[in-house]
Design an enzyme around this catalytic site. Structure first.
Site, PDB file in Angstrom:
ATOM      1  N   GLU A 196       2.439 -15.347  -2.054  1.00 11.55           N
ATOM      2  CA  GLU A 196       3.835 -14.954  -1.808  1.00 11.55           C
ATOM      3  C   GLU A 196       4.803 -15.913  -2.500  1.00 11.55           C
ATOM      4  OE1 GLU A 196       4.571 -12.194  -0.555  1.00 11.55           O
ATOM      5  OE2 GLU A 196       3.067 -11.592   0.915  1.00 11.55           O
ATOM      6  N   ARG A 200       7.230 -14.316  -5.377  1.00 11.45           N
ATOM      7  CA  ARG A 200       8.656 -14.224  -5.033  1.00 11.45           C
ATOM      8  C   ARG A 200       9.460 -15.361  -5.661  1.00 11.45           C
ATOM      9  NH1 ARG A 200       8.869 -11.373   0.914  1.00 11.45           N
ATOM     10  NH2 ARG A 200       6.710 -10.741   0.939  1.00 11.45           N
ATOM     11  N   ASP A 329      -4.342  -3.987  -3.477  1.00 13.74           N
ATOM     12  CA  ASP A 329      -3.376  -3.320  -4.345  1.00 13.74           C
ATOM     13  C   ASP A 329      -3.099  -3.987  -5.696  1.00 13.74           C
ATOM     14  OD1 ASP A 329      -2.172  -5.409  -2.952  1.00 13.74           O
ATOM     15  OD2 ASP A 329      -0.487  -4.259  -2.196  1.00 13.74           O
ATOM     16  N   GLU A 508       7.455   0.542  -2.619  1.00 14.05           N
ATOM     17  CA  GLU A 508       6.421   1.098  -3.515  1.00 14.05           C
ATOM     18  C   GLU A 508       6.703   2.507  -4.016  1.00 14.05           C
ATOM     19  OE1 GLU A 508       5.799  -0.862  -0.956  1.00 14.05           O
ATOM     20  OE2 GLU A 508       4.807  -2.552  -1.944  1.00 14.05           O
TER      21      GLU A 508
HETATM   22  C1  DMJ Z   1       5.800  -7.050  -2.212  1.00 14.30           C
HETATM   23  O1  DMJ Z   1       5.961  -8.331  -1.744  1.00 14.30           O
HETATM   24  C2  DMJ Z   1       4.897  -7.036  -3.399  1.00 14.30           C
HETATM   25  O2  DMJ Z   1       5.090  -5.844  -4.054  1.00 14.30           O
HETATM   26  C3  DMJ Z   1       3.445  -7.185  -3.053  1.00 14.30           C
HETATM   27  O3  DMJ Z   1       2.596  -7.006  -4.145  1.00 14.30           O
HETATM   28  C4  DMJ Z   1       3.025  -6.245  -1.964  1.00 14.30           C
HETATM   29  N1  DMJ Z   1       4.110  -5.477  -1.474  1.00 14.30           N
HETATM   30  C5  DMJ Z   1       5.299  -6.166  -1.102  1.00 14.30           C
HETATM   31  C6  DMJ Z   1       6.369  -5.191  -0.709  1.00 14.30           C
HETATM   32  O4  DMJ Z   1       5.902  -4.098  -0.042  1.00 14.30           O
END
Ligand code: DMJ
Length: 612
Positions: A196, A200, A329, A508
């Site tokens: 994260e 971010r 994902d 998404e």
């Molecule tokens: C985001 O922080 C990023 O896209 C991450 O890969 C997974 N999804 C969250 C938001 O839903």
């Protein structure tokens, strides 16, 4: 072995189109010749025929002119017929009829800017009162909190900066920059999530550096942060630990599962670290990121998919769920994006991506029983009494999976392209076979994600389950004639809404809509995005400022939760803005978006990368 409890039949709604599109194949030509050979022969006197035509053409043209005079729509019918015959060449999920071009829809774009201002200024006002730079914002109590007691790391501010730059919000940006310059510190003796923090904060800093034309402030902060993150990679396998103490510069294992790391988390740091190496000429960031990809490749699972957990010492996949949702994902997302990031120069990522997509198509893409919605199932490992492993197909799709439709369509135009550049919208003939497959799956998945917004709020839940014949509900629904192909598990009238029913401002679906629109110019994607935006406005907006998650997408008026996720400003509103903005802003052939929607430039690497 992948075991499906039911048979999955892939239907091809564009079958007719394909037949028309492909024209006359070799075998068709052969059969045409054979048919011709069987036809009776006529002895035609061509000189006499010519004579007849000479006499007849003037009255024929006159008749046609009179007919058109009394039926003026004939000419437009002919023109439409011609346009339709062009239509079949475009691909599923787009149509030349609904092509609107790629220029801005100014009114809608500006409405999204207003929404961003409503979110950011609520946070900023709150933090000015209390403590600017709090990591997270709670829009109902108007309070901010930090991720740890050791102090904030600019989670919200840095995640939002590039959106302000893209939207041209100069004053807001100036105040955010000042905070980064004067108050940001990563010297925090506490444990932060490695993934994260990278996507971010590091991603946000790198994007700000790019979009400001290389403001040194951001690269200095990015180097400081990345150097603090690197010790997370000091493990036997080279897979990074899930947490990092930024102050002590020490990796921290997960408290409950100390030997496990999540696949998506270890494989979604690469765009950021590689770009930092490119900028600084320091190979160390690239090497650490790349070594993870090498380990993943070395331990490829037999079917080409990836379990959601890996062993931090051995680097092997650990039997655990396989899915495109949480913890799985962005592994798939970054395979494609690493290939795009370096200007399609690293063939290894193309191979890994194509391999994974073939496996996803074979094992995870599923159709719902009634309306044939395309979705992705999960595979859950099970051991029998003899210890043998098999995989149970589970019809559950996280909202997170909705990034995948757009990603598949984008990938189809990159690794599945037989013609470059592709048309907008692409024509079927411009795809390879697997390009056609991925494009179609992608367009259908987007449609499904949009369909899961068919709730009382118009927002989609955190998790959707799909009906299958063995779930016991199938017969009941088929008898009542209701095509309830998907549902929210545990949601019943009079019962507290389950976790699955929430909408937490996730991006998404609109991320996929943005990509699909850029690739097709098809108005349907803007229309769907606008509906979602209006639902967010109606059900998530807090009048006094900010936006909140809601507890139940099937409850109105909505019950709000006191949390505004940072990805609302970094992703959801950015993708909505870009959906309505002119396509010359951040074009897809120049930029690749990290998984937190921070755009990074595509470049040709000047370091040797061992792996490729
Ligand atoms: C985001 O922080 C990023 O896209 C991450 O890969 C997974 N999804 C969250 C938001 O839903």
């Amino acid at each position: 072995m992948v075991r499906a409890p039911y048979t999955v039949t892939l239907i091809m709604p564009d079958e007719g189109l394909r037949k028309r599109k492909t024209g006359t194949s070799k075998s068709e030509k052969q059969s045409v010749q054979n048919e011709t050979a069987d036809e009776p022969e006529f002895d035609i006197d061509s000189a006499a025929l010519l004579q007849y035509l000479k006499i007849l053409w003037i009255p024929l043209v006159l008749c046609f002119a009179v007919f058109v005079y009394f039926n003026p729509s004939t000419l437009s019918d002919i023109a439409n017929f011609w346009i339709d015959s062009e239509d079949w060449q475009t691909s599923p999920g787009s149509s030349t009829k609904s092509f609107v071009g790629l220029s801005a829809d100014v009114e809608k774009r500006d409405a999204v800017v207003e929404a961003f201002k409503h979110a950011w200024r609520a946070y900023e006002l709150m933090v000015e009162r209390d403590a600017m730079g709090n990591d997270e914002y709670h829009p109902i109590s108007h309070k901010g909190t930090n991720l740890t007691k050791a102090g904030g790391i600019g989670y919200t501010v840095i995640d939002s900066i590039d959106t302000m730059l893209i939207m041209g919000l100069e004053d807001d940006y100036a105040r955010a920059r000042k905070w980064v310059e004067t108050s940001l510190s990563f010297d925090r003796d506490a444990s932060f999530n490695t993934f994260e923090t990278t996507i971010r904060v590091l991603g946000g800093l790198l994007s700000a550096y790019e979009l400001t034309g290389h403001d040194k402030l951001y690269i200095d902060r990015a180097i400081d942060l990345a150097d603090r993150i690197l010790p997370a990679f000091d493990t036997n396998s080279g897979l990074p630990l899930p947490n990092i103490n930024l102050g002590k510069r020490e990796g921290v294992p997960d408290a409950d599962l100390p030997y496990l790391v999540s696949t998506a988390e270890v494989s979604t740091l690469q765009l950021e670290l590689r770009y930092l190496s490119h900028l600084t000429d320091e190979d160390i960031y690239w090497e650490k990121a790349e070594s993870v990809m090498k380990t993943i490749k070395e331990h490829r699972m037999p079917h080409g998919l990836a379990s959601i957990y890996m062993h931090v010492d051995t680097g092997e996949f650990v039997p655990s769920a396989i899915r495109l949702g949480s913890r799985g994902d962005s592994y798939y997302e970054y395979l494609l994006k690493q290939y795009i990031q370096t200007n399609q120069t690293e063939a290894v990522y193309r191979e890994m991506y194509d391999d994974a997509m073939a496996a996803v198509n074979e094992h995870l893409i599923t159709k719902s029983p009634y309306t044939r919605m395309t979705y992705t199932s999960e595979l859950v490992p099970e051991r029998n009494s003899g210890g043998q492993l098999s995989w149970r197909l589970t019809p559950k799709q996280d909202h997170l999976v909705c990034f995948f439709g757009g990603s598949l369509m984008l990938g189809a135009t990159i690794t599945g392209a037989s013609t470059i550049p592709m048309s907008i919208p692409p024509r079927q003939s411009e795809f390879t076979d697997h390009g056609k497959r991925d494009w179609k799956n992608g367009a259908e998945l987007i449609k499904t994600c949009v369909d899961t917004h068919d709730t009382l709020t118009g927002l989609s839940p955190e998790i959707a389950h799909f009906r299958i014949p063995s779930d016991g509900m199938f017969d009941i629904f088929s008898q009542s004639g209701v095509p309830a192909d998907w549902y929210i598990k545990g949601a019943r009238p009079g019962v507290e809404a389950p976790y699955d029913a929430r909408y937490i401002l996730r991006p998404e679906t609109v991320e996929s809509l943005f990509l699909a629109f850029r690739l097709t110019g098809d108005i349907r994607y803007r229309d769907w995005g606008w509906n979602i935006f209006q639902s967010i406005e109606k059900h998530c907006k807090v009048d006094t400022g900010g936006y909140a998650s809601i507890m139940n997408v099937d409850e109105v008026p909505s019950r709000k939760e006191d949390k505004m996720e940072t990805f609302l400003m970094s992703e959801t509103l950015k993708y909505l803005f870009l959906l309505f903005e002119d396509a010359s802003v951040l074009p897809l052939d120049k930029y690749v978006f990290n998984t937190e929607a921070h755009p990074l430039p595509i470049f040709t690497p000047h370091i040797r990368t061992g792996f490729s």
